[in-house]
Scaffold this active site. Structure first.
Site, PDB file in Angstrom:
ATOM      1  N   ASP A   1      -2.247   2.721  -1.861  1.00 36.13           N
ATOM      2  CA  ASP A   1      -3.039   3.859  -1.349  1.00 36.13           C
ATOM      3  C   ASP A   1      -4.420   3.398  -0.889  1.00 36.13           C
ATOM      4  O   ASP A   1      -5.431   4.059  -1.149  1.00 36.13           O
ATOM      5  CB  ASP A   1      -3.208   4.931  -2.438  1.00 36.13           C
ATOM      6  CG  ASP A   1      -1.870   5.444  -2.974  1.00 36.13           C
ATOM      7  OD1 ASP A   1      -0.836   5.250  -2.305  1.00 36.13           O
ATOM      8  OD2 ASP A   1      -1.864   6.039  -4.067  1.00 36.13           O
TER       9      ASP A   1
ATOM     10  N   THR B   1     -11.882   8.077 -10.370  1.00 34.02           N
ATOM     11  CA  THR B   1     -11.780   7.349  -9.100  1.00 34.02           C
ATOM     12  C   THR B   1     -12.929   7.712  -8.165  1.00 34.02           C
ATOM     13  O   THR B   1     -13.467   6.862  -7.452  1.00 34.02           O
ATOM     14  CB  THR B   1     -10.439   7.686  -8.424  1.00 34.02           C
ATOM     15  OG1 THR B   1      -9.373   7.352  -9.325  1.00 34.02           O
ATOM     16  CG2 THR B   1     -10.252   6.916  -7.132  1.00 34.02           C
TER      17      THR B   1
ATOM     18  N   GLN C   1      -6.355  -1.422  -5.351  1.00 33.37           N
ATOM     19  CA  GLN C   1      -5.912  -0.027  -5.361  1.00 33.37           C
ATOM     20  C   GLN C   1      -7.066   0.890  -4.943  1.00 33.37           C
ATOM     21  O   GLN C   1      -8.159   0.828  -5.506  1.00 33.37           O
ATOM     22  CB  GLN C   1      -5.408   0.364  -6.756  1.00 33.37           C
ATOM     23  CG  GLN C   1      -4.833   1.777  -6.809  1.00 33.37           C
ATOM     24  CD  GLN C   1      -4.130   2.066  -8.132  1.00 33.37           C
ATOM     25  OE1 GLN C   1      -3.993   1.210  -8.979  1.00 33.37           O
ATOM     26  NE2 GLN C   1      -3.672   3.293  -8.277  1.00 33.37           N
ATOM     27  N   ASP C   2      -6.801   1.751  -3.933  1.00 30.56           N
ATOM     28  CA  ASP C   2      -7.789   2.743  -3.472  1.00 30.56           C
ATOM     29  C   ASP C   2      -9.057   2.091  -2.910  1.00 30.56           C
ATOM     30  O   ASP C   2     -10.171   2.488  -3.242  1.00 30.56           O
ATOM     31  CB  ASP C   2      -8.177   3.704  -4.621  1.00 30.56           C
ATOM     32  CG  ASP C   2      -7.018   4.607  -5.041  1.00 30.56           C
ATOM     33  OD1 ASP C   2      -5.923   4.464  -4.478  1.00 30.56           O
ATOM     34  OD2 ASP C   2      -7.214   5.453  -5.921  1.00 30.56           O
TER      35      ASP C   2
ATOM     36  N   ARG D   1       2.032   7.662   1.810  1.00 34.05           N
ATOM     37  CA  ARG D   1       2.756   8.558   0.909  1.00 34.05           C
ATOM     38  C   ARG D   1       1.958   9.847   0.772  1.00 34.05           C
ATOM     39  O   ARG D   1       0.729   9.866   0.895  1.00 34.05           O
ATOM     40  CB  ARG D   1       3.074   7.915  -0.429  1.00 34.05           C
ATOM     41  CG  ARG D   1       1.926   7.378  -1.224  1.00 34.05           C
ATOM     42  CD  ARG D   1       2.443   6.695  -2.486  1.00 34.05           C
ATOM     43  NE  ARG D   1       1.373   6.453  -3.442  1.00 34.05           N
ATOM     44  CZ  ARG D   1       1.534   6.436  -4.748  1.00 34.05           C
ATOM     45  NH1 ARG D   1       2.727   6.678  -5.274  1.00 34.05           N
ATOM     46  NH2 ARG D   1       0.517   6.188  -5.551  1.00 34.05           N
TER      47      ARG D   1
ATOM     48  N   GLN E   1      -7.846   2.068 -10.519  1.00 32.33           N
ATOM     49  CA  GLN E   1      -8.328   2.328  -9.168  1.00 32.33           C
ATOM     50  C   GLN E   1      -9.745   1.773  -9.040  1.00 32.33           C
ATOM     51  O   GLN E   1     -10.571   1.959  -9.929  1.00 32.33           O
ATOM     52  CB  GLN E   1      -8.339   3.831  -8.863  1.00 32.33           C
ATOM     53  CG  GLN E   1      -6.969   4.493  -8.889  1.00 32.33           C
ATOM     54  CD  GLN E   1      -6.628   5.062 -10.259  1.00 32.33           C
ATOM     55  OE1 GLN E   1      -7.136   4.615 -11.277  1.00 32.33           O
ATOM     56  NE2 GLN E   1      -5.766   6.063 -10.280  1.00 32.33           N
TER      57      GLN E   1
END
Length: 365
Positions: A216, A137, A194-195, A280, A172
């Site tokens: 996220d 990532t 994502q990300d 989270r 990601q």
């Protein structure tokens, strides 16, 4: 308008099918010239703005990027490469409208760089790496900023990799990773799933930005203030009444009580699709607060998630103050969420949270 997003009902979402391939063809429409017209517009650069780039000054140097060749540079990276190491002056890279399909790195040796686009809906840097294709990532970002005192204005950062399905491994896809200290973003767009935005480390300021993602999508361990930003979830629609949660706005990575990091969102709006948490607890001391933010019912009633680790309830710092909208109802919030008051939020809501008085030069923004 960039051909890579659809503007639907005022909400921008990436249309992945329309993004140009790496070697996309650019069609220029030439109008037919009448015989008397031959001395008029014959070059694609005839419309190029005059006085761009402006003349250098004692404190600022200007570079110019245009994909059609109307400037000294046709790629953003080539302009960055042309700047000397450890420059003491500000180097403003003026980027003309268009989609710049390239991977960009601003190394630690190049502080004081500004990327100045022509509007986040018309100027973008895009690539399509994922954690799987880039071996992690941390390496898949379209743009990686390691240099300090970085500024971006009126430009978008996009990762156009396919939107992941739940449970996909290695999907990601980061649009930008910001590791340099004292960085500011004004009027910028961040597009991915994502990300999307890797707010990795350092002190950062985001103002009037548009941030889109699903899981996220604002993550990392920086100390950052987000003011007047529009935050849009593009998680899949959830049927009415369903308890399914299929996304999260933040995943803050504060790892110990000694780390002076965290995310503060002030006067923002949150909307879009799906059913998502505000945050989270990616790490046990995760710290995020929302102040005077308007939330639609895209936010779940419990609001937050402890990463399914109850031992984190005692150490995470999640707080809300003076928020509004159906997603801001506090009555069903998770038990560890702080109901803040004016005194407690004071340290988080101004640029002093990120020591802005020491480095945030509004003259540069």
């Amino acid at each position: 308008m960039l051909n890579s997003y659809n503007i639907l009902h005022g909400i921008k979402t990436i249309s992945y099918s329309t993004v140009e391939p790496v070697c996309g063809h650019h069609h220029h429409h030439h109008r037919r010239h009448k015989p008397s017209d031959t001395k008029k517009k014959v070059s694609i650069c005839d419309d190029f703005p005059k006085n761009i780039p402006p003349p250098d000054t004692n404190t600022t140097a200007y570079l110019c990027v245009d994909k059609n060749g109307c400037c000294n540079f046709t790629t953003v990276q080539s302009a960055i490469d042309a700047i000397g190491n450890f420059s003491q002056i500000r180097n403003v890279i003026w980027i003309n409208s268009g989609m710049y399909y390239e991977k960009v790195v601003i190394p630690k040796t190049k502080p004081n760089i500004t990327l100045q686009g022509q509007g986040f809906e018309t100027t973008a840097i895009a690539w399509n790496d994922t954690a799987y294709s880039a071996n992690g990532t941390f390496y898949c970002a379209t743009v990686q900023v390691f240099g300090s005192q970085f500024v971006a204005k009126n430009i978008s950062f996009m990762n156009v990799a396919p939107i992941p399905k739940p449970g996909d491994v290695g999907a990601q896809a980061v649009a930008i990773r910001i590791t340099g200290d004292q960085s500011a973003f004004v009027g910028c767009g961040f597009f991915g799933a994502q990300d999307t935005l890797h707010d990795d480390r350092g002190r950062h300021y985001f103002k009037d930005c548009y941030i889109q993602g699903s899981i996220d999508f604002i993550f990392g361990n920086a100390k950052s203030l987000y003011q007047d930003c529009q935050i849009i979830s593009m998680a899949n629609q959830v049927s009415p009444g369903s308890k399914l949660v299929n996304g999260a706005v933040t995943a803050n990575g504060r790892n110990s009580k000694d780390e002076n990091s965290g995310f503060s969102f002030v006067n923002c709006t949150i909307g879009g699709t799906g059913h998502v948490w505000l945050g989270r607890a990616w790490r046990p001391y995760s710290r995020v607060i929302f102040v005077s933010t308007t939330m639609t019912d895209v936010i779940t009633p419990e609001g937050w998630n402890n990463f399914n680790d109850p031992s984190r309830d005692a150490t995470i710092f999640y707080g809300e103050y003076n928020c509004s909208g159906p997603g801001a109802e506090m009555s069903k919030r998770a038990s560890y969420v702080q109901k803040l008051n004016e005194t407690l939020v004071a340290e988080f809501i101004s640029t002093s949270f990120i020591d802005g008085d020491q480095w945030l030069q509004f003259s540069d923004l």
